[in-house]
Design an enzyme around this catalytic site. Sequence first.
Site, PDB file in Angstrom:
ATOM      1  N   SER A   1      46.428  26.318 -19.903  1.00 41.94           N
ATOM      2  CA  SER A   1      45.145  25.708 -20.229  1.00 41.94           C
ATOM      3  C   SER A   1      44.118  26.040 -19.162  1.00 41.94           C
ATOM      4  O   SER A   1      44.445  26.176 -17.978  1.00 41.94           O
ATOM      5  CB  SER A   1      45.288  24.186 -20.326  1.00 41.94           C
ATOM      6  OG  SER A   1      44.027  23.546 -20.425  1.00 41.94           O
TER       7      SER A   1
ATOM      8  N   TYR B   1      48.593  16.074 -17.780  1.00 43.60           N
ATOM      9  CA  TYR B   1      48.444  17.278 -18.601  1.00 43.60           C
ATOM     10  C   TYR B   1      48.285  18.518 -17.727  1.00 43.60           C
ATOM     11  O   TYR B   1      48.959  19.531 -17.922  1.00 43.60           O
ATOM     12  CB  TYR B   1      47.234  17.110 -19.521  1.00 43.60           C
ATOM     13  CG  TYR B   1      46.940  18.295 -20.408  1.00 43.60           C
ATOM     14  CD1 TYR B   1      47.695  18.540 -21.549  1.00 43.60           C
ATOM     15  CD2 TYR B   1      45.883  19.153 -20.113  1.00 43.60           C
ATOM     16  CE1 TYR B   1      47.418  19.622 -22.374  1.00 43.60           C
ATOM     17  CE2 TYR B   1      45.599  20.240 -20.927  1.00 43.60           C
ATOM     18  CZ  TYR B   1      46.362  20.469 -22.061  1.00 43.60           C
ATOM     19  OH  TYR B   1      46.085  21.551 -22.863  1.00 43.60           O
TER      20      TYR B   1
END
Length: 264
Positions: A156, A169
């Site tokens: 990400s 995350y």
Amino acid sequence: MNMQLSPGKDMDAAASIAGKVILYTGAAGGLGVETTLSFLRAGAKVVAIDNDERKTQSLRDAVTREGLAGLTVRAIDLSDLSGLRAELDRVADEVGGFDVVINNAAIYPSKPFEDYSIEDFQMVQRVNVDAGIVCVQAALPHMRKQGWGRIVNIASVTFYGGWANLSPYVQSKGALVGLTRAWAREFGAYGITVNAVAPGAFPTDAEKIHPDPEGYTRFVLDHQAVKRRGSPADIAAALSFLISDAAGFITGQTLNVDGGWVMH
């Protein structure tokens, strides 16, 4: 010296994934559907792991509309690691093993760091990372036996900083980048490549955590060199390349598909 490559089968990304079996977690998500369809159009088989019934039905409907074949859907709770491994072993027996693994599924709670419990961190790690480890463990024997395999971990843009309230995350995406490099080094001798794709800020359900959608879009475009929002087709193209024979000499890398947000 002017060298020209002939457009042979070995360098044809679409042709080289025909017949391959792709294990794909989160395949019915915002970035997963278009990628799954592109794989099926190229003649691959996709084992889609996703437990969102609404999304998996939409994926099935899209496959039916295009008259495609080769989709297998399994609704599995990725936090149940032993159940995941048992089901993957059953499916592997049915399809003859997995040639490609794409670890894409993720959960992304958002709140200040001090509001997370250690159990919150552990759950995100379990779904986003540990389930991917189980997928690779289930696929590796077949890959090693045939001397060919492709593993892609979905990282990400958040891993590079710039976002608050996403500590578990971001931690999980950092773990996937680390595993990408470790697995690439260890599995390369068996003809297996391992890479990561770090999507930028794509307009998916994940963006619903932002209270000001228009302001967030402005924030994204201000950071990108390419002044448009990314589309699922952009991710599909990157993944199709990395799992093909054309990318056989690329491993241990993280490809940022983010419109030029992060540059190295």
